[in-house]
Design an enzyme around this catalytic site. Sequence first.
Site, short mmCIF file in Angstrom:
data_model
loop_
_atom_site.label_atom_id
_atom_site.label_comp_id
_atom_site.label_asym_id
_atom_site.label_seq_id
_atom_site.Cartn_x
_atom_site.Cartn_y
_atom_site.Cartn_z
CG HIS A 53 91.64 18.01 -70.59
ND1 HIS A 53 90.12 19.42 -71.10
CD2 HIS A 53 92.36 18.30 -71.42
CE1 HIS A 53 91.00 20.09 -72.07
NE2 HIS A 53 91.99 20.04 -72.59
CG ASP A 67 92.69 16.42 -75.96
OD1 ASP A 67 92.42 15.57 -76.13
OD2 ASP A 67 92.47 17.75 -76.32
CG HIS A 109 99.78 19.54 -72.91
ND1 HIS A 109 99.34 21.55 -72.84
CD2 HIS A 109 98.54 19.56 -73.04
CE1 HIS A 109 98.48 21.74 -73.65
NE2 HIS A 109 98.04 19.93 -73.04
CG HIS A 150 97.55 15.94 -76.37
ND1 HIS A 150 97.17 16.59 -77.33
CD2 HIS A 150 97.24 16.82 -75.39
CE1 HIS A 150 96.52 18.13 -76.69
NE2 HIS A 150 96.69 17.65 -75.36
#
Length: 280
Positions: free
Chosen positions: A245, A100, A155, A151
């Site tokens: 990540h 991510d 964020h 995503h």
Amino acid sequence: MQKDQLFTRRGALLAGAAAVGAAGTASLFAWGTGGGTPVRPDAPAAGAPAHRLPANSSAYRLQPLTGYGPPRAADARTPLRSEPLLRIDGRGRTMVLTFDDGPDPRYTPGILDTLAEYDVRAMFFVCGEMAADQPGLLARMADEGHTVGNHTWSHPLLTKLTRRQIRSEMTRTSEVIENAYGERPRWFRAPYGAWNRAAFQLGSELGMEPLAWTVDTLDWTSPGTGTIVDRVGNGAAPGVVVLSHDAGGDRSQSVRALRRYLPRLLDSGYHITVPRRQLA
């Protein structure tokens, strides 16, 4: 391994192929109950601008809001989800690796290099503001057969946004992905695991399925390379989706951990793949 030996998404598109991920992988999904007590961060984090990346992971990543329990059976033909998909149900020892918050030119290439060395496909849930400055990395993901998901743009904590703001976060990111990757994303992951009704509805309208995770490496806390490796190894099981990540702070531990746990998973008989969409 030569680049022309890799499965390439762009080549598949030109050939008219519709398959995504490793050939022959049949993936059906079940989703979880969303159990556990939410842990609210002190304040929502909006994600690091692409032009000034934070060195401290805590400036970008906060504790995920949602803990996911064991999956329960559900109708795979449900057109609109009310909970995120958690795992992949298929034959054999199949797992999915997801990364991510990127792409980050400091860490994403190292992850891609390791995946290419072992001829493995993974999923990258990218933030639009990061992806906008790294079209070459998205193109490489496409060329090497990886799946790119949405995503959001910056964020944010979606539960604090209006529907219009959520749509903007999703739409802008999908457009960046389509331009650099070659097709619009078919998967979506909410930042912090903070899903709400609007996120499910708008994601569905944009043609995206919500995917969460079953194993959280907590690599954003920089726990040490060995700890990340142990968490993946201890959580490994048929069908799990692993969360790691490749951006949002110093991800050197994540890069090193992948180099250690990936060959171990393969030697243990796991097949690392990306999920196929099961259309209703």
